[in-house]
Design a protein around this motif. Structure first.
Motif, PDB file in Angstrom:
ATOM      1  N   VAL A  75       0.858  -1.191   0.000  1.00  0.00           N
ATOM      2  CA  VAL A  75       0.000   0.000   0.000  1.00  0.00           C
ATOM      3  C   VAL A  75       0.891   1.237   0.000  1.00  0.00           C
ATOM      4  O   VAL A  75       1.692   1.439   0.923  1.00  0.00           O
ATOM      5  N   GLY A  76       0.763   2.052  -1.052  1.00  0.00           N
ATOM      6  CA  GLY A  76       1.588   3.253  -1.150  1.00  0.00           C
ATOM      7  C   GLY A  76       1.425   4.161   0.048  1.00  0.00           C
ATOM      8  O   GLY A  76       0.308   4.514   0.416  1.00  0.00           O
ATOM      9  N   GLY A  77       2.539   4.538   0.679  1.00  0.00           N
ATOM     10  CA  GLY A  77       2.526   5.439   1.822  1.00  0.00           C
ATOM     11  C   GLY A  77       2.424   4.752   3.164  1.00  0.00           C
ATOM     12  O   GLY A  77       2.865   5.301   4.177  1.00  0.00           O
ATOM     13  N   LEU A  78       1.843   3.543   3.212  1.00  0.00           N
ATOM     14  CA  LEU A  78       1.674   2.866   4.501  1.00  0.00           C
ATOM     15  C   LEU A  78       3.004   2.395   5.066  1.00  0.00           C
ATOM     16  O   LEU A  78       3.232   2.453   6.285  1.00  0.00           O
ATOM     17  N   ASP A  79       3.907   1.937   4.204  1.00  0.00           N
ATOM     18  CA  ASP A  79       5.228   1.494   4.692  1.00  0.00           C
ATOM     19  C   ASP A  79       5.982   2.639   5.368  1.00  0.00           C
ATOM     20  O   ASP A  79       6.729   2.420   6.325  1.00  0.00           O
ATOM     21  N   GLU A  80       5.798   3.856   4.856  1.00  0.00           N
ATOM     22  CA  GLU A  80       6.469   5.016   5.465  1.00  0.00           C
ATOM     23  C   GLU A  80       5.968   5.235   6.886  1.00  0.00           C
ATOM     24  O   GLU A  80       6.753   5.524   7.793  1.00  0.00           O
ATOM     25  N   ILE A  81       4.664   5.093   7.098  1.00  0.00           N
ATOM     26  CA  ILE A  81       4.099   5.244   8.436  1.00  0.00           C
ATOM     27  C   ILE A  81       4.617   4.166   9.371  1.00  0.00           C
ATOM     28  O   ILE A  81       4.845   4.392  10.559  1.00  0.00           O
ATOM     29  N   LEU A  82       4.838   2.969   8.821  1.00  0.00           N
ATOM     30  CA  LEU A  82       5.313   1.828   9.609  1.00  0.00           C
ATOM     31  C   LEU A  82       6.831   1.796   9.738  1.00  0.00           C
ATOM     32  O   LEU A  82       7.394   0.792  10.186  1.00  0.00           O
ATOM     33  N   GLU A  83       7.482   2.890   9.329  1.00  0.00           N
ATOM     34  CA  GLU A  83       8.942   2.988   9.415  1.00  0.00           C
ATOM     35  C   GLU A  83       9.639   1.881   8.621  1.00  0.00           C
ATOM     36  O   GLU A  83      10.636   1.305   9.078  1.00  0.00           O
TER      37      GLU A  83
END
Length: 484
Positions: A12-20
């Motif tokens: 999911v685009g952007g979700l990995d960034e939130i999950l560090e």
């Protein structure tokens, strides 16, 4: 089995960034939310990403038939041919033959026990990713809460011991809350859908890792789910020099001591129609002609109309647009959330090396808020751009045409490094315009006001209005009688 601490992408685009960096492999994660919030879509993208990377994946469905899920995946353009299925949804003859669908009843245990079917599927496919939708169905198939908890814990442990990363959904209700599942899971992802139609995601728990808190905007479309992380300015920094960007209009540059510096925020303040956009375009045109990319985000005016007006005053913005040095993008404020718009700005700065950004206007940007705090989002966006060495121009509309002088109707003046204001004046029964500088953080500036006019030849700025007093009142008077 993967090594401990290895991160895997959610797809999911952007979700990995939130999950560090993504999910921690070999753990269990619960995705919570009401109907239509996107729980199954997230799970499908999680499995499709694994299939894309050549991993073995397994979808365990307790609610929806396999063919229906595969059709949804095809609609979203997801690669699902290599995803294995264990379809535990009730068959159509359940109703017509009045069967009892209870996988923990004695009859079901003798005929086709649930545990055996799961064990067989897991051992057959040896998946590294498992998505189960929804796990809360177990609750209705257990004799009591104690048995439900034991069964779920045992089931999740079995999957992770086989080397799988498990994502499962939860359908919580007042009658059947899911706090027990939240305690059992290693991570919690909440999907939210507010009354105004805004979607968001919030990570509440991630054992063994830090993560970005707060809620983050999210969109569901024909392409699936995409998340827009909330902007954190301190996470973005570059080294840059405080070069001055001139406007190219000598009198305006004299007013502001040569121009505006990189990494600063300049307010262009004034009532509607006074010329704020034109002044901003003048700075951007000059920067573009010097080889620096600029972008103007217009929340109010159509691009074609803006280009036509620029051409009518001798400003050939269209040629710069064709060359790729100037970009003017129309933003529909009711379509974008502040996080989604911030991501659009980031892509221009980080991927296209844009050095000047204008937002026209703050009033239009405010419509993106949908109840969110304007100052917090605008602060984050401006500080990010400053940290990236971008010169920021904010068109700020004031409600008063004349008199009652104020820079902005919103309490955001602290964000400004430079303030250029434009005002209407009534002089001898004629409506005129004036321009002045109220603030320049990094240098001195001219303290006088000058007459301002937009002509077919461009911006014209006159001599200082030294013979007038009460200019900021909107109805100035002559110190000594002279020609207006």
């Amino acid at each position: 089995m993967r090594e401990a601490g290895v991160r895997i992408s959610t797809g999911v685009g952007g979700l990995d960034e939130i999950l560090e960096g993504g999910l921690i492999a070999g753990k269990t994660y619960v995705v919570r939310g009401g109907p239509g919030t996107g729980k199954t879509t997230l799970g499908m993208q999680f499995l499709a990403e694994g299939a894309r990377l050549g991993e073995k994946t397994l979808f365990i469905s307790l609610d929806e038939a396999e063919e229906s899920i595969r059709q949804s995946a095809r609609t979203l353009g997801l690669r699902f041919d290599d995803v294995a299925f264990l379809d535990m949804s009730p068959p159509s003859d359940y109703f017509t033959e009045v069967q009892t669908y209870d996988i923990f009843s004695p009859a079901e245990v003798e005929r086709e026990p649930f545990a055996n079917r799961v064990t067989e599927a897991v051992l057959k496919h040896n998946p590294t990713r498992v998505f189960l939708d929804p796990l809360t169905q177990f609750r209705y198939l257990s004799t009591d809460i104690f048995q439900f908890r034991k069964q779920v814990l045992s089931f999740l442990r079995f999957l992770t011991e086989q080397g799988a990363t498990v994502v499962f959904t939860s359908e919580s209700s007042t009658a059947h809350p899911d706090e027990d599942l939240q305690f059992m899971a290693d991570g919690i992802l909440d999907l939210l859908f507010d009354e105004e139609g805004g979607r968001s995601v919030c990570v509440k728990k991630l054992r063994g890792s830090d993560f970005m808190g707060n809620t983050h905007s999210m969109r569901l479309s024909v392409h699936g789910m995409e998340v827009y992380p909330r902007l954190v300015p301190k996470a973005h920094n570059v080294v840059f020099s405080l070069d001055t960007i001139p406007s190219g209009v000598a009198e305006l540059d004299d007013l502001i001591s040569g121009g505006v510096e990189r990494g600063t925020v300049t307010f262009l303040s004034g009532p509607t129609g006074v010329g704020k956009t034109t002044v901003g375009l003048q700075f951007m045109k000059e920067a573009a002609e010097r080889g620096e990319r600029s972008v103007l985000f217009s929340f109010e005016e159509e691009v074609s109309l803006m280009l036509y007006r620029a051409q009518s005053i001798g400003m050939d913005a269209r040629e710069l647009v064709d060359q790729g040095m100037l970009r003017i993008e129309r933003i529909e404020p009711l379509r974008y959330s502040p996080d989604e718009f911030a991501k659009k700005v980031r892509s221009q700065v980080e991927e296209d090396n844009v050095r000047v950004v204008m937002i026209d206007s703050v009033s239009g940007y405010r419509l993106c808020m949908r109840g969110s705090e304007l100052v917090a989002h605008l602060h984050a966006l401006c500080k990010y751009l400053q940290n990236m060495g971008v010169a920021v121009l904010l068109a700020i509309e004031t409600t008063q045409l004349t008199g009652d002088f104020r820079v902005t109707d919103v309490d955001i003046s602290y964000l400004s490094d430079n303030i250029i204001f434009l005002r209407y004046l009534e002089i001898d029964g004629h409506l005129r315009k004036a321009i002045g500088v109220l603030k320049k953080r990094l240098s001195n500036f001219e303290k006088t006001l000058r007459e301002f006019e937009i002509t077919p030849q461009g911006i014209r700025i006159g001599e200082p209005l030294l013979e007038l007093r009460g200019i900021l009142s909107g109805v100035p008077a002559w110190n000594k009688r002279g020609e207006a």
